[in-house]
Design a protein around this motif. Structure first.
Motif, PDB file in Angstrom:
ATOM      1  N   VAL B 149       0.842  -1.203   0.000  1.00 54.58           N
ATOM      2  CA  VAL B 149       0.000   0.000   0.000  1.00 54.58           C
ATOM      3  C   VAL B 149       0.878   1.254   0.000  1.00 54.58           C
ATOM      4  O   VAL B 149       0.638   2.196  -0.767  1.00 54.58           O
ATOM      5  CB  VAL B 149      -0.944  -0.017   1.221  1.00 54.58           C
ATOM      6  CG1 VAL B 149      -1.699   1.289   1.346  1.00 54.58           C
ATOM      7  CG2 VAL B 149      -1.928  -1.164   1.084  1.00 54.58           C
ATOM      8  N   GLU B 150       1.917   1.242   0.843  1.00 49.14           N
ATOM      9  CA  GLU B 150       2.847   2.385   0.859  1.00 49.14           C
ATOM     10  C   GLU B 150       3.517   2.532  -0.503  1.00 49.14           C
ATOM     11  O   GLU B 150       3.752   3.641  -0.974  1.00 49.14           O
ATOM     12  CB  GLU B 150       3.913   2.206   1.943  1.00 49.14           C
ATOM     13  CG  GLU B 150       3.423   2.450   3.365  1.00 49.14           C
ATOM     14  CD  GLU B 150       2.716   1.247   3.947  1.00 49.14           C
ATOM     15  OE1 GLU B 150       2.739   0.169   3.328  1.00 49.14           O
ATOM     16  OE2 GLU B 150       2.108   1.393   5.023  1.00 49.14           O
ATOM     17  N   THR B 151       3.819   1.382  -1.130  1.00 48.44           N
ATOM     18  CA  THR B 151       4.449   1.437  -2.457  1.00 48.44           C
ATOM     19  C   THR B 151       3.522   2.107  -3.460  1.00 48.44           C
ATOM     20  O   THR B 151       3.960   2.959  -4.243  1.00 48.44           O
ATOM     21  CB  THR B 151       4.789   0.010  -2.940  1.00 48.44           C
ATOM     22  OG1 THR B 151       5.594  -0.610  -1.948  1.00 48.44           O
ATOM     23  CG2 THR B 151       5.526   0.036  -4.252  1.00 48.44           C
ATOM     24  N   LEU B 152       2.249   1.717  -3.435  1.00 45.13           N
ATOM     25  CA  LEU B 152       1.295   2.334  -4.368  1.00 45.13           C
ATOM     26  C   LEU B 152       1.206   3.829  -4.122  1.00 45.13           C
ATOM     27  O   LEU B 152       1.204   4.630  -5.065  1.00 45.13           O
ATOM     28  CB  LEU B 152      -0.089   1.688  -4.202  1.00 45.13           C
ATOM     29  CG  LEU B 152      -0.236   0.276  -4.761  1.00 45.13           C
ATOM     30  CD1 LEU B 152      -1.563  -0.330  -4.353  1.00 45.13           C
ATOM     31  CD2 LEU B 152      -0.127   0.285  -6.283  1.00 45.13           C
ATOM     32  N   GLU B 153       1.156   4.218  -2.850  1.00 48.08           N
ATOM     33  CA  GLU B 153       1.101   5.651  -2.544  1.00 48.08           C
ATOM     34  C   GLU B 153       2.360   6.357  -3.028  1.00 48.08           C
ATOM     35  O   GLU B 153       2.302   7.462  -3.555  1.00 48.08           O
ATOM     36  CB  GLU B 153       0.904   5.855  -1.039  1.00 48.08           C
ATOM     37  CG  GLU B 153      -0.549   5.619  -0.627  1.00 48.08           C
ATOM     38  CD  GLU B 153      -0.740   5.461   0.853  1.00 48.08           C
ATOM     39  OE1 GLU B 153       0.261   5.411   1.591  1.00 48.08           O
ATOM     40  OE2 GLU B 153      -1.911   5.365   1.277  1.00 48.08           O
ATOM     41  N   ALA B 154       3.495   5.690  -2.855  1.00 47.40           N
ATOM     42  CA  ALA B 154       4.748   6.282  -3.322  1.00 47.40           C
ATOM     43  C   ALA B 154       4.764   6.440  -4.843  1.00 47.40           C
ATOM     44  O   ALA B 154       5.402   7.348  -5.366  1.00 47.40           O
ATOM     45  CB  ALA B 154       5.928   5.416  -2.879  1.00 47.40           C
ATOM     46  N   LEU B 155       4.052   5.553  -5.540  1.00 47.38           N
ATOM     47  CA  LEU B 155       4.010   5.629  -7.009  1.00 47.38           C
ATOM     48  C   LEU B 155       2.891   6.540  -7.507  1.00 47.38           C
ATOM     49  O   LEU B 155       2.666   6.653  -8.712  1.00 47.38           O
ATOM     50  CB  LEU B 155       3.800   4.221  -7.603  1.00 47.38           C
ATOM     51  CG  LEU B 155       4.904   3.199  -7.322  1.00 47.38           C
ATOM     52  CD1 LEU B 155       4.479   1.811  -7.783  1.00 47.38           C
ATOM     53  CD2 LEU B 155       6.199   3.598  -8.027  1.00 47.38           C
TER      54      LEU B 155
END
Lengths: 256, 280
Positions: B149-155
């Motif tokens: 989820v953090e990765t998606l937000e980072a992207l």
């Protein structure tokens, strides 16, 4: 490009907790920041905040001169897409997507295209990251050393102006670490994959030593504060002090 | 002496009652908190569906189609087995009784009342909850635990749009479609069982009975009910998988919570529709 003024950084996983306090940090075009931090000291939250993906608990965050506080993260998409963030563990790949799909995902989402229709530039990007032979594999089939390559390629796929990498060298073998440092050095001084434009870079690390000679600006996260160092000599001294504290005597870190 | 005994018991009983009330109060507050969270999550998801369905369509729409395939087509064989079992069960229990009193003409009415209005939608919802809902919690819970989820937000990718919307639409449409097939299968297998039992009922009579028992309201309410079931299952599964940061050890308890809340939600919707059927 990125400016944090007296920012308290919120925890991304725990409501109400502040992982860093009073952060004053300015990332200008062409900078190559190396920030020393432990793995659980809030480096991920600092970068998420600096990338506009996480609201600060207090203080002002400016992305490309624009104050982000009145906006939701989705309203700042244009600014956020100029900053790329690769989180620790090689960017945390999506296990159900192949390497090529992982790399293309942000591009396809923001440019509205199918994952399989990405084109010639992506082949160049995969080649730059040494991923041609791995393109159709799933992340679970990759050797550990290759995972960071995928994260780096994914971080570059939208041709960002700023690249933030959280603890990229942690757990890497020496050869892979050297590969990464060389690639980042090329990107920092301008590489054809980004049309020759120098990339602004910020990384976090558990020790400065591998980055000496590459990084140009240095900082340390200690006691919930970000302390900006004057230069490479201070960074070397900070490593020495940490080594001394760890084993009780002075060590020469340059031997490694 | 009596008074003394009473006094001795007081310090033992009083904390027990206090503890029970304390636990009850905490459970009530937790329940309200979960209800608020589920409601907020459902509203956010519906908001994202309305405002962003066309965003990144070439990436998201194939994901929605995959989820529909996963929640619908892949469960079709299991649903058909359940349909045959349901048809045999209902007819098997009722035919003997109706034959004894010479009331075979009510077979169609009973099938519509029991299968179309009640058991069909509910059985489908429970099967989908058990098969896809639990898998959804585990997938999303693991994704959350591994930092996706953090990765998606980072992207710059909205996690609700990317992870939740395809699953919600897949589950809602999947439950609807599977319910229709389960009902058709149960009605057909019901007649087959009646035929095998030598019940004097011709196919056209059976269809006429069904048609007479069905009204327009049945079709509308069936659609609303199955969409409601699908939405409840999807929201409960996605919420418990995604809404809170989990560790891998917490995924199993989150799955249990999702199933419990899914069952309760479906039962409440079913009760609501029973009232509606009684009123019309």
């Amino acid at each position: 490009m990125i400016e944090l003024a007296n920012v308290d950084v919120a925890s991304p996983v725990e409501d109400g907790r502040r992982v860093l306090e009073g952060v004053d940090w300015r990332v200008a075009a062409g900078n190559y920041w190396v920030i020393k931090s432990g793995l659980e000291e809030g480096a991920d939250a600092l970068f998420l905040t600096a990338a506009g993906a996480l609201r600060p608990a207090s203080g002002v965050v400016r992305l490309f001169g624009r104050d982000t506080s009145p906006f939701n993260p989705e309203d700042l998409l244009e600014q956020r897409l100029r900053i790329s963030l690769v989180l620790s563990g090689g960017g945390r790949l999506f296990p159900e997507l192949t390497v090529a799909e992982n790399v293309a995902l942000p591009y396809c989402y923001h440019r509205n295209c199918e994952l399989c229709a990405t084109g010639e530039w992506f082949e160049k990007l995969l080649a730059f990251a040494g991923l041609e032979e791995w393109a159709e594999r799933l992340p679970s089939e990759l050797p550990r050393a290759i995972i960071l390559n995928v994260g780096l390629a994914r971080g570059l796929c939208l041709k960002p102006e700023v690249l933030l990498l959280e603890h990229p060298t942690f757990g890497l073998e020496l050869g892979q670490r050297r590969w990464l440092l060389e690639k980042l050095g090329q990107l920092s001084s301008g590489h054809p994959i980004l049309d020759g434009r120098p990339l602004t870079i910020a990384v976090t690390t558990t020790e400065f030593q591998p980055w000496l000679g590459y990084g140009r600006q240095f900082g340390v996260i200690e006691g919930k504060r970000l302390r900006i160092l004057a230069g490479e000599a201070d960074a070397r001294a900070a490593d020495d002090a940490a080594g001394t504290q760890l084993i009780g005597r002075k060590v020469d870190l340059s031997e490694r | 002496m009596e008074r003394g005994e009473k006094t001795d018991l007081m310090p033992v009983n009083a904390p027990l009652v206090g503890d029970a009330l304390d636990r009850l109060g905490r459970a009530l507050l937790d329940g309200l908190d979960t209800l608020r969270g589920l409601g907020a999550f459902a509203l956010i998801t519906l908001g994202v569906i309305v405002t962003r369905l066309q965003v990144a369509g070439k990436l998201i729409h194939p994901m929605i189609r995959r989820q529909i395939h996963r929640c619908g087509l892949r469960l079709f064989p299991m649903i058909m087995v359940a349909a045959v079992a349901l048809g045999l069960l209902v007819i098997g229990q009722t035919v003997a009784l109706l034959s004894r009193i010479g009331a075979q003409e009510y077979i169609g009415v009973i099938m519509v009342t029991v299968v179309v209005r009640e058991l069909g939608p509910l059985a489908t919802a429970m099967l989908v909850l058990g098969r896809v809902g639990t898998a959804t919690v585990i997938e999303l819970g693991s994704a959350r635990a591994q930092g996706e989820v953090e990765t998606l937000e980072a992207l710059g990718i909205d996690p609700i749009h990317f992870l939740v919307v395809p699953r919600v639409l897949g589950l809602v449409l999947g439950v609807f479609a599977l319910t229709v097939y389960l009902i058709l299968g149960a009605l057909a297998s019901g007649y087959l069982f009646a035929f095998l039992q030598d019940i004097p009922l011709r196919p056209e009579e059976y269809v006429q009975q069904l048609a007479a028992a069905l009204g327009y309201a049945d079709f509308v309410l069936l659609a609303l009910k199955t969409f409601g079931f699908g939405l409840v299952i999807a929201v409960a599964s996605c919420y418990h998988g995604l809404a809170r940061p989990l560790t891998l050890e917490e995924v199993a308890p989150a799955t249990i919570r999702a199933v419990v809340h899914g069952v309760i939600g479906c039962a409440l919707i079913d009760a609501l529709f029973v009232l509606v059927y009684l009123l019309i």
